[in-house]
Design a protein around this motif. Structure first.
Motif, PDB file in Angstrom:
ATOM      1  N   UNK A   8     -26.709 -41.622  29.509  1.00 29.82           N
ATOM      2  CA  UNK A   8     -26.231 -42.771  28.730  1.00 29.82           C
ATOM      3  C   UNK A   8     -27.375 -43.419  27.956  1.00 29.82           C
ATOM      4  N   UNK A   9     -28.496 -43.604  28.656  1.00 31.99           N
ATOM      5  CA  UNK A   9     -29.640 -44.237  27.974  1.00 31.99           C
ATOM      6  C   UNK A   9     -30.095 -43.418  26.777  1.00 31.99           C
ATOM      7  N   UNK A  10     -30.161 -42.113  26.958  1.00 31.37           N
ATOM      8  CA  UNK A  10     -30.590 -41.254  25.862  1.00 31.37           C
ATOM      9  C   UNK A  10     -29.743 -41.436  24.619  1.00 31.37           C
ATOM     10  N   UNK A  11     -28.504 -41.797  24.840  1.00 33.94           N
ATOM     11  CA  UNK A  11     -27.617 -41.946  23.687  1.00 33.94           C
ATOM     12  C   UNK A  11     -27.438 -43.409  23.304  1.00 33.94           C
ATOM     13  N   UNK A  12     -28.333 -44.245  23.802  1.00 31.74           N
ATOM     14  CA  UNK A  12     -28.282 -45.669  23.459  1.00 31.74           C
ATOM     15  C   UNK A  12     -27.002 -46.363  23.879  1.00 31.74           C
ATOM     16  N   UNK A  13     -26.524 -46.011  25.030  1.00 30.69           N
ATOM     17  CA  UNK A  13     -25.375 -46.730  25.564  1.00 30.69           C
ATOM     18  C   UNK A  13     -25.822 -47.434  26.834  1.00 30.69           C
ATOM     19  N   UNK A  14     -25.435 -48.687  26.950  1.00 33.70           N
ATOM     20  CA  UNK A  14     -25.786 -49.416  28.164  1.00 33.70           C
ATOM     21  C   UNK A  14     -25.175 -48.735  29.380  1.00 33.70           C
TER      22      UNK A  14
END
Lengths: 133, 133
Positions: A8-14
DNA sequence: CTGGGTGCAAAGTATTTGCATGAAC
DNA sequence: GTTCATGCAAATACTTTGCACCCAG
């Protein structure tokens, strides 16, 4: 298991518990439609809403780490993006399996017939799976 | 042109002007979604209803002389049934073309990898068509 | 004449949106 | 503290259904 948080972080999602659960369910089950995801999440989060499922699916589709698979005569299902692959859909039990098939011969024969520039080939085999036959 | 009346009769559907128009539009345009069909029919029958379009599409799907094609990122389209074929979908102009591709090599490579019994293979090429590139 | 099709309106299902609250960072 | 996700309710979109009337056979 899968490291949902990093994904998730890699894709800029909280990183929220609902999102983690969505990723983990998809990882476990491979292919799920909206209702199946909703049911699974309800078990962990009794007050989760369908809107959350939809919003997150859409966010993940946009960030391109989810893929929508449209199958004849059934609801679209979602899967985590992985290597390019094709799908086997059993018309008896409804199960969907991934299969890695070389499509270079397809690309070749298309090239002979047309000047269409192929980005992507989507192949769905329907029939009867080993268990059902 | 196409003999819509005979086609309809062969499939035990009463020949109505709306149905004839649906068959002829599909014949002319190849692939159309519900709204496109509705718009076309409205020109000939200003009081035609969407319900009629839906009912007829469903009747024709059941009688198996219509086929539904599900394409990523767009509404499903319908086409008259013809020889088995694949589709080219241009992501630039959105147009859909039929293409006749031999799928025996695909069947062979699947057979080597799996015991899945194939009825039917659905192939969609997406990319850029000649005119757009 | 009879069965089935049409068009309308209403119902049903699926998906999206706006907003207040609360959680992630 | 700021940004963004969540859950609810409402709105929108899509599709089906029921029914009165009418046309095809």
């Amino acid at each position: 298991m899968i490291d949902s948080s990093s994904l998730l972080k890699n894709y800029n999602l909280k990183v929220t518990p609902q999102r983690v659960a969505i990723v983990e369910e998809l990882y476990k089950n491979g292919h799920m439609n909206v209702d199946e995801l909703y049911e699974k999440l309800l078990k962990k989060f009794p007050s989760v809403s369908l809107a959350t499922i939809y919003k997150n699916i859409n966010a993940m589709l946009e960030k391109i780490f989810l893929n929508e698979v449209k199958i004849a005569d059934s609801k679209p299902v979602f899967e985590l993006i992985k290597e390019e692959h094709s799908h086997l859909v059993c018309s008896s039990c409804g199960k969907i399996k991934d299969i890695y098939i070389d499509d270079s011969s397809l690309r070749d024969s298309l090239k002979k017939k047309s000047n269409f520039e192929v980005d992507n080939i989507n192949i769905i085999f329907s029939g009867t799976c080993e268990e059902c036959s």
